[in-house]
Design a protein around this motif. Structure first.
Motif, PDB file in Angstrom:
ATOM      1  N   ASP A  13      -4.052  -9.987 -20.927  1.00 42.70           N
ATOM      2  CA  ASP A  13      -5.504  -9.983 -21.098  1.00 42.70           C
ATOM      3  C   ASP A  13      -6.036 -11.269 -20.471  1.00 42.70           C
ATOM      4  O   ASP A  13      -6.302 -12.249 -21.164  1.00 42.70           O
ATOM      5  CB  ASP A  13      -5.831  -9.879 -22.591  1.00 42.70           C
ATOM      6  CG  ASP A  13      -7.312 -10.033 -22.884  1.00 42.70           C
ATOM      7  OD1 ASP A  13      -8.123  -9.783 -21.965  1.00 42.70           O
ATOM      8  OD2 ASP A  13      -7.640 -10.389 -24.027  1.00 42.70           O
ATOM      9  N   ILE A  23      -8.524  -6.463 -28.515  1.00 40.33           N
ATOM     10  CA  ILE A  23      -8.668  -6.986 -29.873  1.00 40.33           C
ATOM     11  C   ILE A  23      -8.500  -8.505 -29.793  1.00 40.33           C
ATOM     12  O   ILE A  23      -7.502  -8.997 -29.274  1.00 40.33           O
ATOM     13  CB  ILE A  23      -7.596  -6.396 -30.822  1.00 40.33           C
ATOM     14  CG1 ILE A  23      -7.646  -4.854 -30.813  1.00 40.33           C
ATOM     15  CG2 ILE A  23      -7.761  -6.958 -32.237  1.00 40.33           C
ATOM     16  CD1 ILE A  23      -8.918  -4.249 -31.363  1.00 40.33           C
ATOM     17  N   LYS A  64     -13.778 -11.476 -19.618  1.00 36.39           N
ATOM     18  CA  LYS A  64     -12.612 -10.594 -19.750  1.00 36.39           C
ATOM     19  C   LYS A  64     -12.555  -9.537 -18.656  1.00 36.39           C
ATOM     20  O   LYS A  64     -11.585  -8.781 -18.590  1.00 36.39           O
ATOM     21  CB  LYS A  64     -12.682  -9.861 -21.110  1.00 36.39           C
ATOM     22  CG  LYS A  64     -12.639 -10.753 -22.336  1.00 36.39           C
ATOM     23  CD  LYS A  64     -11.226 -11.187 -22.643  1.00 36.39           C
ATOM     24  CE  LYS A  64     -11.120 -11.802 -24.040  1.00 36.39           C
ATOM     25  NZ  LYS A  64      -9.729 -12.233 -24.323  1.00 36.39           N
ATOM     26  N   GLU A  94       0.186  -9.433 -24.108  1.00 43.37           N
ATOM     27  CA  GLU A  94      -0.150  -8.531 -25.215  1.00 43.37           C
ATOM     28  C   GLU A  94       0.620  -7.205 -25.165  1.00 43.37           C
ATOM     29  O   GLU A  94       0.909  -6.680 -24.094  1.00 43.37           O
ATOM     30  CB  GLU A  94      -1.664  -8.228 -25.195  1.00 43.37           C
ATOM     31  CG  GLU A  94      -2.484  -9.513 -25.143  1.00 43.37           C
ATOM     32  CD  GLU A  94      -3.913  -9.372 -25.607  1.00 43.37           C
ATOM     33  OE1 GLU A  94      -4.306  -8.272 -26.038  1.00 43.37           O
ATOM     34  OE2 GLU A  94      -4.628 -10.395 -25.532  1.00 43.37           O
ATOM     35  N   GLU A 113      -2.987 -14.216 -21.497  1.00 49.71           N
ATOM     36  CA  GLU A 113      -2.801 -13.736 -22.876  1.00 49.71           C
ATOM     37  C   GLU A 113      -1.860 -12.537 -22.829  1.00 49.71           C
ATOM     38  O   GLU A 113      -2.278 -11.416 -22.539  1.00 49.71           O
ATOM     39  CB  GLU A 113      -4.145 -13.320 -23.501  1.00 49.71           C
ATOM     40  CG  GLU A 113      -5.153 -14.461 -23.651  1.00 49.71           C
ATOM     41  CD  GLU A 113      -6.390 -14.061 -24.458  1.00 49.71           C
ATOM     42  OE1 GLU A 113      -6.492 -12.881 -24.864  1.00 49.71           O
ATOM     43  OE2 GLU A 113      -7.251 -14.934 -24.675  1.00 49.71           O
TER      44      GLU A 113
HETATM   45 MG    MG Z   1      -6.510 -11.034 -25.725  1.00 49.49          MG
END
Ligand code: MG
Length: 264
Positions: free
Chosen positions: A147, A68, A164, A118, A116
């Protein structure tokens, strides 16, 4: 048994991947399969030295990894993005998974790879178009992820698959904590070489966990063991060859990994 299990991990025991349930009684019990697939204790209890000698593995084997984007207001603002009006969803391939203590490889195609930190939702039962009000029942528990994102390629490619999705870009672990109650706000903190880069409560999410599970299930059949990475708070920044990274989430533990330049 579920109520007395504190966390589930997965290790290689003499080369064999094995799910392990850590009980409130201090015992570590081998399971026949993943707990969300009905795994039960095999009768084998691991000693502390056996556990210490075992190689830690990623604690999930998802059929899909749902990400997300821009789910924390201050993170969207730091990247000068508008706030999404509905959850912004993307996929990471299962080949990007990395176990706890692993090494994230910086690919030569990118000059800017970001962390990132998460919170991860682990799905516990197959659902399709589950209403948000019933979404808690579809959740098995929670874990921690980074992430990892090639920020330059995210901008250049527009589609996020490559940015990603490189191998090693999805460290998850160290374990899955089962919770069958709604999750309160938990403090998330990501450190690089001991310095805090990201720190925020997970209650700062724009779209809450039931909303994300319901929204994802409207597009995809969610299978037991699938994961949703719920977005990152502000403070994202670049990773460099040699970095040591840790992501800590209150009540869930700490995920650690190292960073190295990929050698071709
Ligand atoms: Mg992320």
């Amino acid at each position: 048994m579920a109520s007395s299990v504190l966390r589930y991990s997965r290790v290689a025991l003499r080369g064999k991947p094995t799910f392990v349930a850590a009980g409130a009684d201090g015992a570590a019990r081998a399971l026949s399969a993943a707990p969300w697939l009905g795994g039960t204790p095999t009768g084998q209890t691991l000693t502390a030295s056996e556990l210490a000698a075992a190689t830690p593995l990623c604690p999930v084997e998802p059929s899909k990894i749902i990400g997300i984007g821009r789910n924390y207001k201050k993170h969207a603002e730091e990247l000068k993005n508008e706030l999404p009006e509905e959850p912004l969803m993307f996929l990471k391939p299962p080949s990007s998974l990395l176990g706890p203590g692993g090494v994230v490889l910086l690919p030569p195609e990118s000059t800017r790879v970001d962390h990132e930190g998460e919170l991860v939702v682990v799905i516990g039962r197959r659902v399709r178009r589950v209403p948000a009000a019933e979404a808690w029942q579809a959740i098995f528990g929670y874990s921690i992820a980074c992430d990892v994102t090639a920020r330059d390629l995210q901008t250049k490619d527009k589609q996020w698959a490559r940015a990603k999705g490189f191998d090693t870009f999805c460290p998850i672990g160290p374990s899955v904590v089962p919770l069958d109650a709604p999750l309160g706000g938990l403090r998330l903190e990501l450190r690089v070489n001991g310095a805090t880069r990201q720190a925020a409560p997970t209650s700062d999410m724009i779209f809450d966990i039931p909303t994300l599970v319901a929204y994802a299930s409207n597009a995809f059949t969610l299978e037991p063991g699938d994961v949703i990475l719920t977005g990152t708070p502000e403070g994202v920044g670049p990773l460099a060859d040699g970095d040591a990274v840790s992501v800590h989430i209150e009540s869930l533990g700490e995920l650690s990994f190292r960073v190295a330049a990929e050698r071709r």
